[in-house]
Scaffold this motif. Sequence first.
Motif, PDB file in Angstrom:
ATOM      1  N   HIS A 111       0.766  -1.210  -0.037  1.00 49.91           N
ATOM      2  CA  HIS A 111      -0.107   0.171   0.253  1.00 49.91           C
ATOM      3  C   HIS A 111       0.932   1.317   0.057  1.00 49.91           C
ATOM      4  CE1 HIS A 111      -4.530   0.248   0.363  1.00 49.91           C
ATOM      5  NE2 HIS A 111      -4.328  -1.128   0.496  1.00 49.91           N
ATOM      6  N   HIS A 147      -4.558  -2.054   7.546  1.00 50.00           N
ATOM      7  CA  HIS A 147      -4.204  -3.167   6.719  1.00 50.00           C
ATOM      8  C   HIS A 147      -3.226  -3.848   7.395  1.00 50.00           C
ATOM      9  CE1 HIS A 147      -6.028  -1.089   3.020  1.00 50.00           C
ATOM     10  NE2 HIS A 147      -6.161  -2.034   3.012  1.00 50.00           N
ATOM     11  N   THR A 179      -8.437  -4.145   7.612  1.00 50.69           N
ATOM     12  CA  THR A 179      -9.279  -3.174   6.831  1.00 50.69           C
ATOM     13  C   THR A 179     -10.063  -3.698   5.810  1.00 50.69           C
ATOM     14  OG1 THR A 179      -7.460  -1.522   7.196  1.00 50.69           O
ATOM     15  CG2 THR A 179      -9.071  -0.987   5.637  1.00 50.69           C
ATOM     16  N   ASN A 180      -9.312  -4.665   5.253  1.00 52.87           N
ATOM     17  CA  ASN A 180     -10.266  -5.196   4.079  1.00 52.87           C
ATOM     18  C   ASN A 180     -11.176  -6.499   4.584  1.00 52.87           C
ATOM     19  OD1 ASN A 180      -8.773  -3.789   2.447  1.00 52.87           O
ATOM     20  ND2 ASN A 180      -7.683  -5.328   1.332  1.00 52.87           N
TER      21      ASN A 180
ATOM     22  N   HIS B 298     -17.222   0.511  -3.502  1.00 53.53           N
ATOM     23  CA  HIS B 298     -16.255   1.332  -2.955  1.00 53.53           C
ATOM     24  C   HIS B 298     -16.678   2.673  -3.253  1.00 53.53           C
ATOM     25  CE1 HIS B 298     -13.298  -2.091  -2.966  1.00 53.53           C
ATOM     26  NE2 HIS B 298     -13.895  -2.265  -4.020  1.00 53.53           N
ATOM     27  N   HIS B 303      -9.465   6.170  -3.185  1.00 52.51           N
ATOM     28  CA  HIS B 303      -9.670   4.841  -2.915  1.00 52.51           C
ATOM     29  C   HIS B 303     -10.043   4.022  -4.206  1.00 52.51           C
ATOM     30  CE1 HIS B 303     -11.922   1.876  -0.087  1.00 52.51           C
ATOM     31  NE2 HIS B 303     -11.725   1.322  -0.966  1.00 52.51           N
ATOM     32  N   VAL B 307      -7.976   0.905  -6.182  1.00 53.08           N
ATOM     33  CA  VAL B 307      -8.586  -0.430  -6.231  1.00 53.08           C
ATOM     34  C   VAL B 307      -8.870  -0.752  -7.670  1.00 53.08           C
ATOM     35  CG1 VAL B 307     -11.223  -0.040  -6.487  1.00 53.08           C
ATOM     36  CG2 VAL B 307     -10.300  -1.868  -5.064  1.00 53.08           C
ATOM     37  N   THR B 313      -5.752  -4.282  -2.862  1.00 52.89           N
ATOM     38  CA  THR B 313      -5.451  -3.126  -1.878  1.00 52.89           C
ATOM     39  C   THR B 313      -6.744  -3.052  -1.009  1.00 52.89           C
ATOM     40  OG1 THR B 313      -6.327  -1.472  -3.622  1.00 52.89           O
ATOM     41  CG2 THR B 313      -3.914  -1.674  -3.200  1.00 52.89           C
ATOM     42  N   TYR B 314      -7.889  -3.151  -1.651  1.00 56.76           N
ATOM     43  CA  TYR B 314      -9.164  -3.053  -0.942  1.00 56.76           C
ATOM     44  C   TYR B 314     -10.197  -4.120  -0.985  1.00 56.76           C
ATOM     45  CZ  TYR B 314      -7.771   1.711   0.300  1.00 56.76           C
ATOM     46  OH  TYR B 314      -6.985   2.843   0.929  1.00 56.76           O
ATOM     47  N   GLU B 315      -9.765  -5.284  -1.730  1.00 56.05           N
ATOM     48  CA  GLU B 315     -10.903  -6.612  -1.666  1.00 56.05           C
ATOM     49  C   GLU B 315      -9.929  -7.745  -1.305  1.00 56.05           C
ATOM     50  OE1 GLU B 315     -11.700  -6.197  -5.812  1.00 56.05           O
ATOM     51  OE2 GLU B 315     -13.022  -4.625  -5.430  1.00 56.05           O
TER      52      GLU B 315
END
Lengths: 528, 528
Positions: A111, A147, A179-180, B298, B303, B307, B313-315
Amino acid sequence: MSRLIKIYDTTLRDGTQGEGVSFSMEDKVRLATRLDAFGIHYIEGGWPGSNPKDLRFFRRMQDVTLKHARLAAFSMTRRAGGPAATDPNMLALIESGAPVATIVGKAWDFHVTHALETTLAENLAMIADSIAWLRPRMEEVLFDAEHFFDGFRANPQYALETLKAAAAAGAHWLVLCDTNGGTLPHDVAAVVREVRRHVATPLGIHVHNDAECAVASSLAAVLEGVEQVQGTLNGFGERCGNANLVSIVPSLVLKLGLDCVPAANLGELRDLSRFVAELANRKPWASQPYVGDSAFAHKGGMHVSAVLKHPETYEHVRPEAVGNHRRVLVSELAGKSNILWKAREYGIDLDQSTPETRRILDRLKTLEDEGFLFEGAEASFELLMERALGRHRPFFALDAYRVIVEEQGADGEPVAEATVRVRVKGMLEHTAASGNGPVNALDHALRKGLEEFYPSLKELRLLDYKVRILDESKGTAAKTRVLITSGDGRETWGTVGVADNIIEASWQALVDSVEYKLRADERRGVAG
Amino acid sequence: MSRLIKIYDTTLRDGTQGEGVSFSMEDKVRLATRLDAFGIHYIEGGWPGSNPKDLRFFRRMQDVTLKHARLAAFSMTRRAGGPAATDPNMLALIESGAPVATIVGKAWDFHVTHALETTLAENLAMIADSIAWLRPRMEEVLFDAEHFFDGFRANPQYALETLKAAAAAGAHWLVLCDTNGGTLPHDVAAVVREVRRHVATPLGIHVHNDAECAVASSLAAVLEGVEQVQGTLNGFGERCGNANLVSIVPSLVLKLGLDCVPAANLGELRDLSRFVAELANRKPWASQPYVGDSAFAHKGGMHVSAVLKHPETYEHVRPEAVGNHRRVLVSELAGKSNILWKAREYGIDLDQSTPETRRILDRLKTLEDEGFLFEGAEASFELLMERALGRHRPFFALDAYRVIVEEQGADGEPVAEATVRVRVKGMLEHTAASGNGPVNALDHALRKGLEEFYPSLKELRLLDYKVRILDESKGTAAKTRVLITSGDGRETWGTVGVADNIIEASWQALVDSVEYKLRADERRGVAG
């Protein structure tokens, strides 16, 4: 003395990331006050640097005294490359006046390099600088390691370095964030165990519910020595939500025997959960653990007689311990003791055995079948009791109303006009008024007819207006429930109306609000 | 080759204990077929001895060939004091024709003496006799040890004796049940570990969600060596529900790397979850882990750009792996990348640098300032893009509307009537209609004017109608946002309207819904 677990509520920040969850500023103040009374230790109010609305909330909270909780303001670390001392996010934290700052920083190397697009060393400096700068300026500083679990899997050494940088800079707490939301509880436990071998600062846990394990992961972390749990009421939050404090708190207290929210306050848990659902205009989750309508619902027959003789045969905790109640799914009994308790609260004297109690219960049952709900509508409930007891003296009587909305042409502005005929003190008043919409027009017309007789109505303000469609699958033909919050500078009160027709439902709530105001003035001896 | 975990689905039995969940016999057959195709190992169809409807289902299933799954019939043990060979429950199992029998028996001494009201020894005999009698008559026999965890806490020796009695009588599986759902995952794990020291028969786990830990407890048991997981789709079930297989299965396969349902079939998971919600007439759970509408939604510009570049990063898993998809919420924080993403999703080709993109962004910004929110209103967003691009061809034009609501007398019923004037294909249509409320009346009047020209509008159904007051502190003068969900049997879509006037906001959402329907028909080549 058992171990103390502190609860950090982020309903007001992370909770509002949930799809369709938003609170007005006044909602936020009411909720903070309720969380404080319930015994929550930290209330995260928002991110003052990102959002002027959040900053206004913190300013407003400077006039509110919290008895128990500490208010926390959230922010990212300082930006890459710039000093903390002039960073707008840092300055906004100070400006917020909150005693606690929570600083989120990246703990996952990927990240840092691919989302933040800076160096691993600069990220550590951003964490350290921000916390070191805040430390002498705030009462308490928390580090949220974003994260952390994904980061620890990818590069455990770097993830630990971010914690150590925060600890060395003086952070009071290190909060490990999933976070995820995809880390399973056994992995959460293993990572917490490992982290504790490297850092001595108290740890917190902040997880999301993407694998439907957020409650279990939070409890697993506590069992590994974490001393703070972050989450939201009802699990509101982005994607699948945050860890649900409404489930975590009773499990900590009733099952793990830990010191947390006072056990006596757990009796308010269901009300608190309902309250926030109502503010967020979310339908309550019927099968919600501990507090849902179905949580202690038993179907007929042998099962029910067993549960009535020995509740522990089919109930994992006493429903009363969390403010819930047992339901038998055949014929439901309205809680007589609830009514008596409520009546006492409003100064209405009811004896358990009188026919009046029966009459109120019957009336209540009928109204609830129609979709009425008196949570948040205490004024309507009080009027209901008065009416059922035949003690109600109406201040006016409706003769008729009519409201017209019309629009000419595609780009025309719609026009709303209302006429109202009411009888007041023997006179027939017939008034007309326009407004922003049909309900606003009715409101204006009604006041026009009454203010001459009751000048104190000029103080009446409608502070909040909420609409809930019951049985939404009926589309525009569904029943509507309207909840109005009113105030006059002395007190605030809630009223409710239910009807197929949204105008009629609004009218009911409006009339109750006016009645309540006049009744309150009478009690206070204001000339009417 | 990794360890195989078998999935035992009890949606058709335990799932129907959930408040308001019931399936017709044909629903049950359809669901069993879907579960089979998905790769579920056991499908519990019901309790033939307790319920003639369940027995009819089993008879009906004798004509259905399952490719993969085995059908299980459920029953209590034989009654206290009587022989198994003549017990109606036992005979019904044979009559069901199912290859698998699942026998539930008491494992908690307190339940034996206080609910069953028999002796501890007789309870052991009931378990042993029932299983021994069934063993040569069925292909497979499972023993469900009811209240096992509570029983183990109270009297571990007796709880183990019930398992040993079942094993000695020939049970193929011993299933540990947390019937009251209150056991926390670390306790489940510890008990499973202990049980495995005493019995060699393969173990199963069956837990309820009263502490919001059912998924985690099931996974914890698997990690301790359990080889079968029992649960229901979407977690349907009594009180707070059963362990949710829709969350458990992907975690077993994608996170724990175990052999279970074939990974390729997981792409059907969202459809399967929707299918059962549809059959049960339950609104889908928006924030449901893995499969909910919000599970991969999202917000926010920065953000979103992260993604899109690096989904991890976010999943926590790829949404496609479970048949879901990423959603970008077009909201206050909309950035350019959100718009481009959305446009692509709707097959509208936008180049990042064109003035069209700029125009859409400007229009969006203006509308959002007014309080529009396109979450859940993709159809309005699509129309917005078309309008901003000048590509929109309206199917009708509003000339005027008027709606009247009136009530006479305090106990009168309010009456709502609407008139609408629209231009369609060169004609001026002037219609009037009444309805349950003002919006319902408008809806009726508008359709009256259009259906003659566009007969396919008869298919249009308003499925959901939501009202949100923006800036509620302005009381009845506040802005209103109306969200309508519509469907025509082929697809469902959402539209939004915002105005000071609730009627006008509803009207906007209504018109968008009709426009979207007509546009979709046109694309599909339906004559209009």
